[in-house]
Design a protein around this motif. Sequence first.
Motif, PDB file in Angstrom:
ATOM      1  N   LEU A  47     -70.130  44.156  -3.445  1.00  0.00           N
ATOM      2  CA  LEU A  47     -69.376  45.364  -3.788  1.00  0.00           C
ATOM      3  C   LEU A  47     -68.297  45.099  -4.817  1.00  0.00           C
ATOM      4  CD1 LEU A  47     -68.756  47.192  -0.381  1.00  0.00           C
ATOM      5  CD2 LEU A  47     -70.586  47.563  -2.045  1.00  0.00           C
ATOM      6  N   TYR A  48     -67.529  44.031  -4.632  1.00  0.00           N
ATOM      7  CA  TYR A  48     -66.318  43.838  -5.417  1.00  0.00           C
ATOM      8  C   TYR A  48     -66.481  42.707  -6.420  1.00  0.00           C
ATOM      9  CZ  TYR A  48     -64.637  46.302  -1.266  1.00  0.00           C
ATOM     10  OH  TYR A  48     -64.481  47.194  -0.237  1.00  0.00           O
ATOM     11  N   ASN A  53     -72.367  46.212 -10.926  1.00  0.00           N
ATOM     12  CA  ASN A  53     -72.145  47.430 -10.136  1.00  0.00           C
ATOM     13  C   ASN A  53     -71.673  48.607 -10.984  1.00  0.00           C
ATOM     14  OD1 ASN A  53     -72.928  46.541  -7.610  1.00  0.00           O
ATOM     15  ND2 ASN A  53     -70.900  45.703  -7.127  1.00  0.00           N
ATOM     16  N   ARG A  56     -74.031  51.287 -11.031  1.00  0.00           N
ATOM     17  CA  ARG A  56     -74.253  51.913  -9.720  1.00  0.00           C
ATOM     18  C   ARG A  56     -72.953  52.486  -9.151  1.00  0.00           C
ATOM     19  NH1 ARG A  56     -75.037  47.910  -6.266  1.00  0.00           N
ATOM     20  NH2 ARG A  56     -76.092  49.225  -4.731  1.00  0.00           N
ATOM     21  N   TRP A  57     -71.974  52.689 -10.009  1.00  0.00           N
ATOM     22  CA  TRP A  57     -70.619  53.090  -9.619  1.00  0.00           C
ATOM     23  C   TRP A  57     -70.623  54.249  -8.620  1.00  0.00           C
ATOM     24  CZ3 TRP A  57     -65.969  50.927 -10.685  1.00  0.00           C
ATOM     25  CH2 TRP A  57     -64.822  51.711 -10.592  1.00  0.00           C
ATOM     26  N   ILE A  60     -72.774  53.671  -5.226  1.00  0.00           N
ATOM     27  CA  ILE A  60     -72.083  52.866  -4.217  1.00  0.00           C
ATOM     28  C   ILE A  60     -71.047  53.697  -3.479  1.00  0.00           C
ATOM     29  CG2 ILE A  60     -70.467  50.934  -3.915  1.00  0.00           C
ATOM     30  CD1 ILE A  60     -72.013  49.482  -6.136  1.00  0.00           C
ATOM     31  N   LYS A  61     -70.290  54.525  -4.208  1.00  0.00           N
ATOM     32  CA  LYS A  61     -69.302  55.387  -3.577  1.00  0.00           C
ATOM     33  C   LYS A  61     -69.960  56.366  -2.601  1.00  0.00           C
ATOM     34  CE  LYS A  61     -65.781  55.582  -7.212  1.00  0.00           C
ATOM     35  NZ  LYS A  61     -64.613  55.628  -6.327  1.00  0.00           N
ATOM     36  N   PRO A 103     -59.596  51.115  -8.548  1.00  0.00           N
ATOM     37  CA  PRO A 103     -60.644  50.182  -8.958  1.00  0.00           C
ATOM     38  C   PRO A 103     -60.133  48.952  -9.687  1.00  0.00           C
ATOM     39  CG  PRO A 103     -61.273  52.429  -9.510  1.00  0.00           C
ATOM     40  CD  PRO A 103     -59.844  52.470  -9.072  1.00  0.00           C
ATOM     41  N   TYR A 108     -65.401  46.245  -9.622  1.00  0.00           N
ATOM     42  CA  TYR A 108     -66.340  47.206 -10.175  1.00  0.00           C
ATOM     43  C   TYR A 108     -66.838  48.235  -9.171  1.00  0.00           C
ATOM     44  CZ  TYR A 108     -66.250  44.347 -14.296  1.00  0.00           C
ATOM     45  OH  TYR A 108     -65.832  43.682 -15.411  1.00  0.00           O
ATOM     46  N   SER A 109     -66.275  48.296  -8.020  1.00  0.00           N
ATOM     47  CA  SER A 109     -66.679  49.312  -7.053  1.00  0.00           C
ATOM     48  C   SER A 109     -65.546  49.529  -6.073  1.00  0.00           C
ATOM     49  CB  SER A 109     -67.937  48.858  -6.304  1.00  0.00           C
ATOM     50  OG  SER A 109     -68.268  49.778  -5.298  1.00  0.00           O
ATOM     51  N   ASN A 110     -65.374  50.773  -5.632  1.00  0.00           N
ATOM     52  CA  ASN A 110     -64.339  51.020  -4.623  1.00  0.00           C
ATOM     53  C   ASN A 110     -64.775  52.119  -3.663  1.00  0.00           C
ATOM     54  OD1 ASN A 110     -64.017  53.049  -6.608  1.00  0.00           O
ATOM     55  ND2 ASN A 110     -61.906  53.385  -5.982  1.00  0.00           N
TER      56      ASN A 110
END
Length: 353
Positions: A47-48, A53, A56-57, A60-61, A103, A108-110
């Motif tokens: 994820l991080y 990612n 796929r932003w 993933i959210k 972020p 790259y993802s949160n």
Amino acid sequence: MRDNLLDIRRIYFEPAAAELPRGREILGRFPGAELVEVERHDRIPELYGDEANVARWVRIKTESLVLGTKKSLTARPNGRSSDFVAPSTANGCAMACAYCYVPRRKGYSNPITVFANIDKITGYLARHAARQGVKPEPDQVDPHAWVYDIGENSDCSVDATISRNVRDLVELFRDLPNAKASFATKYVNRDLLGWDPRGRTRIRFSLMPEADSKLLDIRTSPVAERIAAIDDFVAAGYEVHVNFSPVVVRDGWLEDWAELLDRLGDGIGAAARERLAAEVIFLTHNDRLHEVNLGWHPKAEEVLWRPDLQQPKRSQTGGWNVRYRTGQKGRYVAALTDLIDERLPFCRIRYAF
């Protein structure tokens, strides 16, 4: 819940969090989700920190949820939006605002991380508020109460669709004689209308011109819907303020703000007008977030990343923040606050920067 905002298919969980009552409740709400055990909620390599990612932003959210426990319980002094920033009951967000600072910390993802040890958090807050005693004098935060921001790293209106954590906080502050909760939101969750906050929770609806919101406020409630909700939240017992943030300088920006202010003035009733106050916050951007955005939403960077208008400053994390240039920014702030005074003379400006 807005269609497609959340479709949880995978839950990363700390074992200790899954054993707590709140953790079991959350897992029970998503019985079809794949469960992935992790050692720590903030160290999940897939994820991080993974540049792949970016593509796929939003997915993933939408599809991922993290369940953890809050390890450090501190109420950090603030002084602008609130007197203190409360320990988070969640961080990350299902929405994808292009200017969001969260972020920058996660990479790259949160996706949303929910903390299951809510009892420890509410207990800490009750004791902290009790230690403060009576607020000695009025200030721009509040004339009487100590105000705690409960949503610095997430949007509480969205968090409330996942667990009871936010409701537990609203009910806690409802019974604290010297304190209030506060959070900013870009999402209209009408389930909150039945919580009976008795004036002890302040909701700050974030607003910006429609053109900016459509470009930058990705996956949020439309600005018109936020304005339309204000009277209902006032009637339900919330203290409602507005958050003019972030203010983005571009061609025609003041004209669009004038239109927004007129829509707001025409869209709320006497009860909301009587206690309306505003925060005004101009855009601060970041080089690392700029690079992330170029990978999934480059159009936003045409207005967010403006080297011709901005100046850099080294951030505490080693990157570069950019903000409107000293001197010129002061003129921007004055122009907008003068416009607010003209179009919304009943709206007190708590602070502007």
